[in-house]
Design a protein around this motif. Structure first.
Motif, short mmCIF file in Angstrom:
data_model
loop_
_atom_site.label_atom_id
_atom_site.label_comp_id
_atom_site.label_asym_id
_atom_site.label_seq_id
_atom_site.Cartn_x
_atom_site.Cartn_y
_atom_site.Cartn_z
N ALA A 285 44.32 46.41 42.16
CA ALA A 285 44.72 47.75 41.97
C ALA A 285 44.04 48.14 40.82
N ARG A 286 43.68 47.53 39.55
CA ARG A 286 42.78 48.07 38.63
C ARG A 286 41.51 48.03 38.99
N ALA A 287 41.05 47.10 39.82
CA ALA A 287 39.48 46.92 40.22
C ALA A 287 39.45 48.32 41.11
N TRP A 288 40.51 48.64 42.22
CA TRP A 288 40.13 49.53 42.84
C TRP A 288 39.89 50.89 41.99
N SER A 289 40.75 51.08 41.15
CA SER A 289 40.83 52.23 40.12
C SER A 289 39.66 52.47 39.42
N ASP A 290 39.03 51.38 39.13
CA ASP A 290 37.64 51.34 38.31
C ASP A 290 36.43 51.96 39.67
N LYS B 285 48.56 50.82 50.95
CA LYS B 285 48.45 50.47 49.75
C LYS B 285 48.79 49.06 49.48
N ALA B 286 49.73 48.64 50.31
CA ALA B 286 49.97 47.17 50.35
C ALA B 286 48.50 46.28 50.77
N ALA B 287 48.15 46.90 51.83
CA ALA B 287 46.69 46.07 52.32
C ALA B 287 45.65 46.28 51.22
N LEU B 288 45.67 47.42 50.49
CA LEU B 288 44.61 47.72 49.43
C LEU B 288 44.90 46.57 48.25
N VAL B 289 45.98 46.23 48.04
CA VAL B 289 46.04 45.41 46.73
C VAL B 289 46.24 43.85 47.35
N GLY B 290 45.85 43.55 48.51
CA GLY B 290 46.06 42.37 49.28
C GLY B 290 47.33 41.81 49.69
N MET B 291 48.27 42.58 49.72
CA MET B 291 49.64 42.24 50.20
C MET B 291 50.24 42.74 51.58
N ALA B 292 49.32 42.91 52.39
CA ALA B 292 49.70 43.49 53.59
C ALA B 292 50.61 42.42 54.49
N ASP B 293 50.31 41.02 54.02
CA ASP B 293 51.13 40.02 54.59
C ASP B 293 52.55 40.09 54.39
N LYS B 294 52.76 40.90 53.27
CA LYS B 294 54.29 40.66 52.43
C LYS B 294 55.30 41.87 53.24
N VAL B 295 54.47 42.69 54.12
CA VAL B 295 55.14 43.73 54.57
C VAL B 295 56.08 43.26 55.92
N GLY C 115 52.41 42.44 41.52
CA GLY C 115 52.21 41.31 40.26
C GLY C 115 51.07 40.45 40.71
N GLY C 116 50.57 39.81 39.45
CA GLY C 116 49.45 38.90 39.85
C GLY C 116 48.09 39.50 40.27
N ARG C 117 47.49 38.73 41.61
CA ARG C 117 46.30 39.07 42.11
C ARG C 117 46.32 40.64 42.69
N ALA C 118 47.31 41.17 42.89
CA ALA C 118 47.63 42.44 43.27
C ALA C 118 47.17 43.32 42.33
N ASP D 110 48.66 51.65 41.46
CA ASP D 110 48.98 50.78 40.19
C ASP D 110 50.35 50.44 40.17
N VAL D 111 51.37 51.32 40.89
CA VAL D 111 52.58 50.76 41.22
C VAL D 111 52.73 49.66 42.05
N TYR D 112 52.11 49.79 43.17
CA TYR D 112 52.04 48.94 44.06
C TYR D 112 51.38 47.44 43.47
N GLY D 113 50.53 47.64 42.86
CA GLY D 113 49.96 46.52 42.14
C GLY D 113 51.19 45.80 41.30
N ARG D 114 51.64 46.54 40.48
CA ARG D 114 52.61 46.22 39.26
C ARG D 114 53.95 45.41 40.03
N VAL D 115 54.11 46.01 41.04
CA VAL D 115 55.52 45.38 41.80
C VAL D 115 55.06 44.20 42.28
#
Length: 180
Positions: A119-124, A8-18, A112-115, A105-110
């Protein structure tokens, strides 16, 4: 910092933060995200070693819905987020889909920003793809619809099922997905 769902971190573009992850992960993940093998793991993901966590200096821990353990972890200055509440049964395919989108969406909100945008784009995207599938299968009787097998790994005979959320992706619930 991630613990529970690297994908899910990868899905919202944040895999490098793990900075740490659960020890188990599906084998496909190493193919799609080779970096995952180099990320430190915690031996007991339900009861993590606090010293290990502190050494890795996470900002937030995505963790199970376990208020007692979460409070213990938070007492050491690590924020804890539970993106997937447990002990809540899923009554329908629509509820499963909504809850899965809420989790992303929780991952995206945590993050933030582009994530959050991703998350919204993935949901759509999910909504569009489900609409497409429902439209294509609308006139087919259940016995003529495509069947799938969810391969979890590490081998071809290992899967999820029963009370796990994957059952809402299974054949027995496929008709619910098309009827909504």
């Amino acid at each position: 910092m991630l613990f529970r769902s690297y994908e899910k971190a990868a899905l919202v573009g944040m895999a490098d933060k793990v900075v740490v992850r659960a020890a188990a992960f599906p084998p496909w993940m190493a193919q799609t995200h080779p970096r995952v093998g180099a990320i430190p793991t915690l031996r007991d993901s339900r009861n993590p070693n606090i010293e290990e966590l502190l050494r890795l200096k996470p900002d937030v821990l995505f963790f199970w819905d376990d208020p007692e353990r979460a409070a213990r972890i938070e007492s050491y200055g690590i924020a804890v987020v539970s993106p997937q509440p447990e002990h809540r049964g899923v009554a329908s395919a629509e509820e499963f889909i909504a809850r899965f989108k809420e989790e992303v969406d929780v991952y995206g909100r945590v993050f933030g920003g582009r994530a959050a945008e991703r998350a919204r784009a993935w949901s759509d995207y999910v909504d569009r793809r489900l609409g497409y599938v429902r439209e294509r299968l609308a006139g087919l009787p259940p016995d003529q619809r495509p069947r799938t097998y969810y391969l979890r790994g590490p081998d071809a005979l290992t899967t999820h099922g029963g009370e796990q959320n994957i059952s809402w992706r299974s054949e027995e619930h496929t008709s619910e997905l098309q009827s909504h």
